[in-house]
Design a protein around this motif. Structure first.
Motif, PDB file in Angstrom:
ATOM      1  N   HIS A   1       0.399   4.835   2.745  1.00 19.51           N
ATOM      2  CA  HIS A   1      -0.360   4.583   1.428  1.00 19.51           C
ATOM      3  C   HIS A   1      -1.464   3.497   1.775  1.00 19.51           C
ATOM      4  CE1 HIS A   1       2.431   7.063  -0.873  1.00 19.51           C
ATOM      5  NE2 HIS A   1       3.376   6.169  -0.196  1.00 19.51           N
ATOM      6  N   LEU A   2      -1.353   2.621   2.426  1.00 13.05           N
ATOM      7  CA  LEU A   2      -2.387   1.705   2.604  1.00 13.05           C
ATOM      8  C   LEU A   2      -3.700   2.347   3.305  1.00 13.05           C
ATOM      9  CD1 LEU A   2      -0.361  -1.538   3.691  1.00 13.05           C
ATOM     10  CD2 LEU A   2      -1.511  -1.338   1.785  1.00 13.05           C
ATOM     11  N   THR A   3      -3.412   3.378   4.242  1.00 18.91           N
ATOM     12  CA  THR A   3      -4.147   3.965   5.135  1.00 18.91           C
ATOM     13  C   THR A   3      -5.202   4.713   3.970  1.00 18.91           C
ATOM     14  OG1 THR A   3      -3.403   3.641   7.153  1.00 18.91           O
ATOM     15  CG2 THR A   3      -4.908   5.246   7.057  1.00 18.91           C
ATOM     16  N   LEU A   4      -4.371   5.443   3.184  1.00 18.26           N
ATOM     17  CA  LEU A   4      -5.153   6.520   2.263  1.00 18.26           C
ATOM     18  C   LEU A   4      -5.962   5.780   1.299  1.00 18.26           C
ATOM     19  CD1 LEU A   4      -2.239   9.087   1.746  1.00 18.26           C
ATOM     20  CD2 LEU A   4      -4.461   9.535   2.731  1.00 18.26           C
ATOM     21  N   ALA A   5      -5.372   4.688   0.869  1.00 13.96           N
ATOM     22  CA  ALA A   5      -5.983   3.940  -0.159  1.00 13.96           C
ATOM     23  C   ALA A   5      -7.604   3.084   0.468  1.00 13.96           C
ATOM     24  CB  ALA A   5      -5.253   2.660  -0.878  1.00 13.96           C
ATOM     25  N   ALA A   6      -7.269   2.765   1.637  1.00 14.46           N
ATOM     26  CA  ALA A   6      -8.636   2.363   2.141  1.00 14.46           C
ATOM     27  C   ALA A   6      -9.554   3.470   2.539  1.00 14.46           C
ATOM     28  CB  ALA A   6      -8.103   1.674   3.268  1.00 14.46           C
ATOM     29  N   ALA A   7      -9.112   4.673   3.005  1.00 15.19           N
ATOM     30  CA  ALA A   7     -10.246   5.620   2.973  1.00 15.19           C
ATOM     31  C   ALA A   7     -11.003   6.017   1.670  1.00 15.19           C
ATOM     32  CB  ALA A   7      -9.248   7.050   3.607  1.00 15.19           C
ATOM     33  N   MET A   8     -10.029   6.052   0.671  1.00 12.20           N
ATOM     34  CA  MET A   8     -10.564   6.498  -0.454  1.00 12.20           C
ATOM     35  C   MET A   8     -11.514   5.257  -1.313  1.00 12.20           C
ATOM     36  SD  MET A   8      -7.673   8.419  -2.904  1.00 12.20           S
ATOM     37  CE  MET A   8      -6.232   7.256  -2.513  1.00 12.20           C
ATOM     38  N   THR A   9     -11.033   3.955  -1.030  1.00 14.30           N
ATOM     39  CA  THR A   9     -11.965   2.883  -1.589  1.00 14.30           C
ATOM     40  C   THR A   9     -11.924   1.896  -0.437  1.00 14.30           C
ATOM     41  OG1 THR A   9     -11.076   3.242  -3.842  1.00 14.30           O
ATOM     42  CG2 THR A   9     -12.103   0.940  -3.274  1.00 14.30           C
ATOM     43  N   PRO A  10     -13.112   1.883   0.570  1.00 13.64           N
ATOM     44  CA  PRO A  10     -13.014   0.968   1.508  1.00 13.64           C
ATOM     45  C   PRO A  10     -12.892  -0.692   1.419  1.00 13.64           C
ATOM     46  CG  PRO A  10     -14.725   2.649   1.730  1.00 13.64           C
ATOM     47  CD  PRO A  10     -14.111   2.890   0.522  1.00 13.64           C
ATOM     48  N   ALA A  11     -13.071  -0.999   0.173  1.00  9.88           N
ATOM     49  CA  ALA A  11     -12.917  -2.336  -0.326  1.00  9.88           C
ATOM     50  C   ALA A  11     -11.482  -2.739  -0.184  1.00  9.88           C
ATOM     51  CB  ALA A  11     -13.496  -2.680  -1.494  1.00  9.88           C
ATOM     52  N   LEU A  12     -10.658  -1.783  -0.463  1.00  8.68           N
ATOM     53  CA  LEU A  12      -9.108  -2.215  -0.204  1.00  8.68           C
ATOM     54  C   LEU A  12      -8.637  -1.951   1.163  1.00  8.68           C
ATOM     55  CD1 LEU A  12      -8.063   0.335  -3.186  1.00  8.68           C
ATOM     56  CD2 LEU A  12      -8.081  -2.248  -3.283  1.00  8.68           C
ATOM     57  N   GLY A  13      -9.273  -2.012   2.067  1.00 11.15           N
ATOM     58  CA  GLY A  13      -8.851  -1.889   3.575  1.00 11.15           C
ATOM     59  C   GLY A  13      -8.610  -3.398   4.040  1.00 11.15           C
TER      60      GLY A  13
END
Length: 327
Positions: A315-327
């Motif tokens: 989930h963390l990887t997918l979230a970062a892929a959708m919104t890089p600022a969340l990486g």
């Protein structure tokens, strides 16, 4: 023309609340603006007061209390400050005797005032508030004593008040209003709020009249009650009070539990208050319903990580892929 509501956020064990009430009354005596309705709202200046009142004279002899009281007026000793407040009260027509005798828990007094408003509207609430203040500041009575509050209620024409207090009525209402005041940024007793504007302290009648005129000239845009409650809950979460936020959210969760914004704010509050199972369940449903919500997925990943669940990484990887600022 609809009346403009003036909220008095105050604690009845605050001397300036009584002084502020008199000054507001003087301001309204010369008021030529729109009709107004005054509503009393709770504030606590001494939330740690013991359930059973203690004599203030004993408290004043405690050097730690003496040091704490100096913060109220750094240029005066606590005794000098009490003399100053007494002189101000006398100038406002309060007395001739003035001064509290008890450190009393004001919780039940706030309940009585709130219940009076719910039962008889602004006139009854004002009558009860006036008599509670008089009992504490002029009659030197213990307003934490049920018998004193019963006499206050009867004298104000609120005959059913004592029975309502005895059932515990009003506790949830006062608790919610205290949270609402906190969310709105009320930090001082008294604070006047009208049309979303605030005036802190017991200001002079001229200042109060100017404040009311300014508020009347700038009415806020109407906001649905549900939106206002959601905003207040978010303010509490920002103020690091997730449990308070959840208290204000409860009616929204009951009535609008399917709303995406309500669910996400509840999930954030669950996470912030370490209710990880509830946060996880809420976020899993959100992600299932809105797989493109990168923040919900990110928070779900963080929740799973705190639970040492291996699924967190996906989930963390997918979230970062959708919104890089969340990486």
């Amino acid at each position: 023309m609809a009346a403009m509501r003036i909220e008095i956020w105050a604690d009845v064990v605050c001397a300036w609340a009584y002084i502020g009430k008199r000054r507001l009354e003087k301001a309204l005596a010369g008021w030529d603006g729109p009709p107004v309705e005054v509503a009393w709202r709770p504030f606590r200046i001494d939330p740690t007061a013991p359930p059973r009142a203690t004599p203030l004279e004993e408290l004043y002899r405690d050097p730690m209390v003496d040091d704490a009281l100096r913060a109220c007026a750094p240029h005066l000793t606590p005794a000098q400050n009490r003399v100053r407040v007494s002189a101000v009260a006398a100038a406002e027509g309060l007395g001739p005797r003035w001064g509290a005798a008890w450190r009393a828990d004001s919780g039940d007094a706030h309940r009585l005032i709130a219940l009076a408003g719910e039962t008889g509207g602004a006139p009854l609430q004002d009558a009860v508030a006036e008599r509670v203040l008089k009992a504490h500041w002029i009659d030197a009575a213990d307003i934490g004593d049920p018998a004193v509050l019963a006499a206050v209620a009867r004298d104000a024409g609120f005959a059913e008040g004592p029975a309502l207090l005895a059932t515990g009525a009003g506790r949830a209402l006062v608790a919610e209003r205290l949270l609402t005041g906190k969310a709105r940024g009320v930090r001082t007793s008294p604070t006047l709020v009208a049309h979303g504007r605030a005036l802190a302290g017991a200001q002079a009648p001229e200042a109060v009249r100017g404040f009311l005129a300014d508020a009347a000239a700038h009415p806020p845009r109407p906001v649905p009650a549900e939106v206002e409650r959601l905003r207040l809950a978010e303010s509490l979460l920002t103020a690091r009070d997730p449990l308070g936020a959840l208290t204000l959210l409860r009616p929204l969760l009951d009535e609008h539990g399917g709303d995406r914004g309500v669910r996400l704010l509840a999930a954030r509050a669950y996470y912030a208050s370490a209710q990880l199972n509830r946060a996880r369940a809420t976020l899993e449903r959100l992600v299932a319903d809105h797989p493109d919500d990168s923040y919900a997925r990110h928070l779900l990943g963080r929740t799973l990580h705190r639970q040492n669940d291996a699924g967190a990484a996906r989930h963390l990887t997918l979230a970062a892929a959708m919104t890089p600022a969340l990486g």
